[in-house]
Design a protein around this motif. Structure first.
Motif, PDB file in Angstrom:
ATOM      1  N   GLU A  44      -8.561 -31.734  52.085  1.00  0.00           N
ATOM      2  CA  GLU A  44      -7.668 -32.509  51.721  1.00  0.00           C
ATOM      3  C   GLU A  44      -8.023 -34.011  52.125  1.00  0.00           C
ATOM      4  N   GLN A  73     -12.437 -33.148  41.720  1.00  0.00           N
ATOM      5  CA  GLN A  73     -11.709 -32.047  42.323  1.00  0.00           C
ATOM      6  C   GLN A  73     -11.058 -32.385  43.672  1.00  0.00           C
ATOM      7  N   GLU A  76      -8.001 -34.941  42.606  1.00  0.00           N
ATOM      8  CA  GLU A  76      -7.129 -34.270  41.544  1.00  0.00           C
ATOM      9  C   GLU A  76      -5.725 -34.489  42.354  1.00  0.00           C
ATOM     10  N   ARG A  77      -5.604 -33.622  43.315  1.00  0.00           N
ATOM     11  CA  ARG A  77      -4.139 -33.288  44.149  1.00  0.00           C
ATOM     12  C   ARG A  77      -3.772 -34.625  44.709  1.00  0.00           C
ATOM     13  N   TYR A  78      -4.258 -35.230  45.380  1.00  0.00           N
ATOM     14  CA  TYR A  78      -3.697 -36.194  46.459  1.00  0.00           C
ATOM     15  C   TYR A  78      -3.950 -37.639  46.051  1.00  0.00           C
ATOM     16  N   PRO A  80      -4.577 -38.604  42.069  1.00  0.00           N
ATOM     17  CA  PRO A  80      -4.610 -38.350  40.871  1.00  0.00           C
ATOM     18  C   PRO A  80      -5.238 -39.384  40.098  1.00  0.00           C
ATOM     19  N   ARG A 107      -5.241 -31.512  35.225  1.00  0.00           N
ATOM     20  CA  ARG A 107      -4.285 -31.368  36.485  1.00  0.00           C
ATOM     21  C   ARG A 107      -4.006 -32.800  37.101  1.00  0.00           C
ATOM     22  N   ALA A 108      -4.860 -33.603  37.385  1.00  0.00           N
ATOM     23  CA  ALA A 108      -4.709 -34.987  37.771  1.00  0.00           C
ATOM     24  C   ALA A 108      -3.711 -35.771  36.984  1.00  0.00           C
ATOM     25  N   THR A 111      -0.310 -34.117  37.452  1.00  0.00           N
ATOM     26  CA  THR A 111       0.312 -34.794  38.805  1.00  0.00           C
ATOM     27  C   THR A 111       0.757 -36.046  38.974  1.00  0.00           C
TER      28      THR A 111
END
Length: 133
Positions: A44, A73, A76-78, A80, A107-108, A111
């Motif tokens: 992360e 990758q 993408e989550r934190y 986006p 996915r981004a 999110t």
């Protein structure tokens, strides 16, 4: 070594090895950067992945599909929105996204609530003759 440490989820050790190599006048390659960015994803550490990508580009390396995939990758989550921007930069640089990249950027988009952008990307995937997964 960096990849092995990343697989063992020892991201700090992997990045220490990377920094040590660079400090000893080792010229990192796209593969080296990709390995370092990949370990950032699992830890992360998206800010570090972003810094590594900028460092790579500043060294005159163009990157490759693997480096761009690792970056997107990691973001993408934190981060986006930055993942979506990086996807645009990757495309502008002339790289064709594969399923891994498409899935990560979609996915981004989800999110970040960028649904129109996701639809646009899906349409580009279809226009290229591919099927979104």
């Amino acid at each position: 070594v960096i990849s092995a440490l990343a697989r063992a989820r020892r991201w700090q050790g992997a990045l220490e090895v990377f920094e040590e190599l660079v400090s000893k006048d080792f010229t990192p390659t796209e593969s080296t950067y990709s390995a370092a960015m990949t370990c950032c994803r699992g830890a992360e550490q998206w800010e570090i992945a972003l810094h590594l990508n900028e460092d790579m580009l500043n060294r005159g390396l163009r990157g490759n599909l693997l480096t761009w995939t690792s970056l997107i990758q990691a973001l993408e989550r934190y981060a986006p929105v930055l993942a979506v921007r990086s996807y645009g930069r990757m495309k502008f640089a002339g790289f064709q996204a594969d399923d891994q990249v498409h899935n990560a950027v979609l996915r981004a988009c989800a999110t970040a609530g960028l649904y129109k952008r996701a639809i646009y990307i899906i349409n580009r995937i279809i226009e290229a003759g591919n099927t979104p997964s």
